[in-house]
Design a protein around this motif. Structure first.
Motif, PDB file in Angstrom:
ATOM      1  N   MET A   1     -10.597  61.175  -4.696  1.00  0.00           N
ATOM      2  CA  MET A   1     -10.183  60.915  -3.336  1.00  0.00           C
ATOM      3  C   MET A   1      -8.852  60.166  -3.318  1.00  0.00           C
ATOM      4  N   THR A   2      -8.604  59.277  -4.283  1.00  0.00           N
ATOM      5  CA  THR A   2      -7.372  58.506  -4.259  1.00  0.00           C
ATOM      6  C   THR A   2      -6.209  59.254  -4.894  1.00  0.00           C
ATOM      7  N   SER A   3      -6.446  60.406  -5.544  1.00  0.00           N
ATOM      8  CA  SER A   3      -5.343  61.147  -6.152  1.00  0.00           C
ATOM      9  C   SER A   3      -4.560  61.964  -5.128  1.00  0.00           C
ATOM     10  N   ASP A   4      -5.092  62.140  -3.935  1.00  0.00           N
ATOM     11  CA  ASP A   4      -4.419  62.879  -2.884  1.00  0.00           C
ATOM     12  C   ASP A   4      -3.280  62.010  -2.326  1.00  0.00           C
ATOM     13  N   PRO A   5      -2.039  62.516  -2.333  1.00  0.00           N
ATOM     14  CA  PRO A   5      -0.925  61.684  -1.852  1.00  0.00           C
ATOM     15  C   PRO A   5      -1.012  61.362  -0.358  1.00  0.00           C
ATOM     16  N   PHE A   6      -1.628  62.220   0.430  1.00  0.00           N
ATOM     17  CA  PHE A   6      -1.767  61.926   1.860  1.00  0.00           C
ATOM     18  C   PHE A   6      -2.753  60.787   2.094  1.00  0.00           C
ATOM     19  N   VAL A   7      -3.818  60.762   1.300  1.00  0.00           N
ATOM     20  CA  VAL A   7      -4.776  59.655   1.390  1.00  0.00           C
ATOM     21  C   VAL A   7      -4.092  58.357   0.984  1.00  0.00           C
ATOM     22  N   PHE A   8      -3.310  58.429  -0.079  1.00  0.00           N
ATOM     23  CA  PHE A   8      -2.571  57.250  -0.522  1.00  0.00           C
ATOM     24  C   PHE A   8      -1.623  56.746   0.565  1.00  0.00           C
ATOM     25  N   LEU A   9      -0.914  57.671   1.197  1.00  0.00           N
ATOM     26  CA  LEU A   9       0.028  57.300   2.248  1.00  0.00           C
ATOM     27  C   LEU A   9      -0.684  56.671   3.444  1.00  0.00           C
ATOM     28  N   ILE A  10      -1.789  57.274   3.874  1.00  0.00           N
ATOM     29  CA  ILE A  10      -2.553  56.732   5.003  1.00  0.00           C
ATOM     30  C   ILE A  10      -3.098  55.353   4.669  1.00  0.00           C
ATOM     31  N   LYS A  11      -3.671  55.206   3.466  1.00  0.00           N
ATOM     32  CA  LYS A  11      -4.214  53.906   3.067  1.00  0.00           C
ATOM     33  C   LYS A  11      -3.120  52.844   3.009  1.00  0.00           C
ATOM     34  N   THR A  12      -1.965  53.212   2.493  1.00  0.00           N
ATOM     35  CA  THR A  12      -0.880  52.244   2.360  1.00  0.00           C
ATOM     36  C   THR A  12      -0.393  51.769   3.721  1.00  0.00           C
ATOM     37  N   ILE A  13      -0.133  52.704   4.613  1.00  0.00           N
ATOM     38  CA  ILE A  13       0.373  52.339   5.946  1.00  0.00           C
ATOM     39  C   ILE A  13      -0.678  51.558   6.735  1.00  0.00           C
ATOM     40  N   ALA A  14      -1.914  52.052   6.720  1.00  0.00           N
ATOM     41  CA  ALA A  14      -2.977  51.386   7.478  1.00  0.00           C
ATOM     42  C   ALA A  14      -3.285  50.002   6.909  1.00  0.00           C
ATOM     43  N   ASN A  15      -3.326  49.887   5.588  1.00  0.00           N
ATOM     44  CA  ASN A  15      -3.620  48.589   4.989  1.00  0.00           C
ATOM     45  C   ASN A  15      -2.486  47.598   5.196  1.00  0.00           C
ATOM     46  N   LEU A  16      -1.263  48.093   5.281  1.00  0.00           N
ATOM     47  CA  LEU A  16      -0.143  47.209   5.580  1.00  0.00           C
ATOM     48  C   LEU A  16      -0.268  46.643   6.995  1.00  0.00           C
ATOM     49  N   TYR A  17      -0.596  47.505   7.957  1.00  0.00           N
ATOM     50  CA  TYR A  17      -0.764  47.002   9.322  1.00  0.00           C
ATOM     51  C   TYR A  17      -1.998  46.102   9.418  1.00  0.00           C
ATOM     52  N   THR A  78      -8.846  53.886   9.581  1.00  0.00           N
ATOM     53  CA  THR A  78      -8.520  54.217   8.192  1.00  0.00           C
ATOM     54  C   THR A  78      -9.706  54.881   7.505  1.00  0.00           C
ATOM     55  N   THR A  79     -10.872  54.302   7.660  1.00  0.00           N
ATOM     56  CA  THR A  79     -12.081  54.852   7.056  1.00  0.00           C
ATOM     57  C   THR A  79     -12.354  56.257   7.571  1.00  0.00           C
ATOM     58  N   THR A  80     -12.238  56.442   8.874  1.00  0.00           N
ATOM     59  CA  THR A  80     -12.492  57.748   9.476  1.00  0.00           C
ATOM     60  C   THR A  80     -11.525  58.794   8.948  1.00  0.00           C
ATOM     61  N   LEU A  81     -10.239  58.463   8.902  1.00  0.00           N
ATOM     62  CA  LEU A  81      -9.247  59.416   8.407  1.00  0.00           C
ATOM     63  C   LEU A  81      -9.475  59.774   6.942  1.00  0.00           C
ATOM     64  N   ILE A  82      -9.793  58.790   6.134  1.00  0.00           N
ATOM     65  CA  ILE A  82     -10.006  59.048   4.712  1.00  0.00           C
ATOM     66  C   ILE A  82     -11.280  59.858   4.495  1.00  0.00           C
ATOM     67  N   PHE A  83     -12.333  59.544   5.221  1.00  0.00           N
ATOM     68  CA  PHE A  83     -13.560  60.335   5.115  1.00  0.00           C
ATOM     69  C   PHE A  83     -13.323  61.777   5.543  1.00  0.00           C
ATOM     70  N   MET A  84     -12.566  61.958   6.620  1.00  0.00           N
ATOM     71  CA  MET A  84     -12.284  63.313   7.095  1.00  0.00           C
ATOM     72  C   MET A  84     -11.457  64.092   6.072  1.00  0.00           C
ATOM     73  N   MET A  85     -10.461  63.448   5.491  1.00  0.00           N
ATOM     74  CA  MET A  85      -9.614  64.127   4.503  1.00  0.00           C
ATOM     75  C   MET A  85     -10.377  64.439   3.225  1.00  0.00           C
ATOM     76  N   ALA A  86     -11.355  63.624   2.896  1.00  0.00           N
ATOM     77  CA  ALA A  86     -12.146  63.847   1.691  1.00  0.00           C
ATOM     78  C   ALA A  86     -13.310  64.804   1.941  1.00  0.00           C
ATOM     79  N   GLY A  87     -13.558  65.135   3.202  1.00  0.00           N
ATOM     80  CA  GLY A  87     -14.671  66.018   3.519  1.00  0.00           C
ATOM     81  C   GLY A  87     -16.024  65.341   3.410  1.00  0.00           C
ATOM     82  N   PHE A  88     -16.041  64.033   3.558  1.00  0.00           N
ATOM     83  CA  PHE A  88     -17.278  63.260   3.443  1.00  0.00           C
ATOM     84  C   PHE A  88     -17.901  63.125   4.826  1.00  0.00           C
ATOM     85  N   SER A  89     -19.116  63.594   4.956  1.00  0.00           N
ATOM     86  CA  SER A  89     -19.803  63.422   6.240  1.00  0.00           C
ATOM     87  C   SER A  89     -20.615  62.131   6.176  1.00  0.00           C
TER      88      SER A  89
END
Length: 180
Positions: A1-17, A78-89
Motif C-alpha cells: 500500500m505504501t509503494s504507490d506514489p499517489f498514496v505516498f503523496l496523499i499521506k504526505t500532504i494530509a499528514n503535513l496539514y 486521509t484514512t478514507t482516501l488511502i483505504f479507497m486507493m488500496a481497495g480495502f473495504s
C-alpha cells in the motif's frame, strides 16, 4: 500500500496539514505565545477551516474542540482516501479506530520531535531567543513539568527527556499498526 506514489503523496500532504492543525492545538493547550511569528503562520494556515467550526463547536476549558474535530476530520479523510486507493473495504468501526489512533499517533510524533529539538537546542543554543526555539520550549514545558513531578533532576543532570522519549516510543509502538 505504501509503494504507490499517489498514496505516498496523499499521506504526505494530509499528514503535513494534520501536523499544522495538531501544532495549533498543542500551542493553544500549552498557552504558547500567540504573537510569535510562527504561531501567526499556523493560525493563518488553519483559520479558513477552523473559523466555521468554531461557530458550531465551543471549546471545553483549555481544549479547543473545534481544532480537535478538524484534526480528526483530516485524519478520517486521509484514512478514507488511502483505504479507497488500496481497495480495502472497511466498516465504520475500522474508520473510527484508524482515525482516533492515527490522530493520537501523530500527536505523539509531534511531541517526540519537539522533545528532540528541545534537547538539541539545550546543547547547541541554550537560552536561544529565536521564535522557533521559544515555541519548542513552550510546547515541551508542560511535559517536562509533569515528568519533574515524578523524576527530580540529579544535580545539573535532567533525565526527564529520556523517560519522555521512552514513554512516547512505547505508546507509539502499540498504536503503530493502526496509524496511517
Amino acid at each position: 500500500m505504501t509503494s504507490d506514489p499517489f498514496v505516498f503523496l496523499i499521506k504526505t500532504i494530509a499528514n503535513l496539514y494534520l501536523f499544522i492543525v495538531l501544532l495549533r492545538l498543542v500551542l493553544q493547550f500549552s498557552r504558547a505565545d500567540f504573537y510569535n511569528p510562527i504561531s501567526q503562520g499556523i493560525v493563518k494556515a488553519t483559520s479558513p477551516l477552523l473559523l466555521p467550526l468554531r461557530k458550531v463547536i465551543p471549546p471545553i476549558g483549555r481544549l479547543d474542540t473545534s481544532c480537535l474535530v478538524l484534526a480528526l476530520a483530516v485524519q478520517l479523510l486521509t484514512t478514507t482516501l488511502i483505504f479507497m486507493m488500496a481497495g480495502f473495504s472497511a466498516t465504520p468501526a475500522h474508520y473510527a479506530i484508524f482515525t482516533v489512533v492515527g490522530t493520537l499517533y501523530h500527536l505523539l510524533d509531534l511531541y517526540f520531535w519537539a522533545l528532540l529539538i528541545s534537547v538539541i537546542l539545550s546543547w547547541v543554543a541554550p537560552g536561544a531567543t529565536h521564535p522557533g526555539a521559544m515555541l519548542v520550549g513552550q510546547i515541551t514545558a508542560p511535559l517536562y513539568k509533569a515528568c519533574h513531578r515524578v523524576i527530580p533532576t540529579l544535580g545539573g543532570l535532567d533525565l526527564s527527556p529520556i523517560f519522555l522519549f521512552l514513554a512516547i516510543s512505547l505508546v507509539k509502538q502499540f498504536l503503530a499498526p493502526y496509524a496511517i
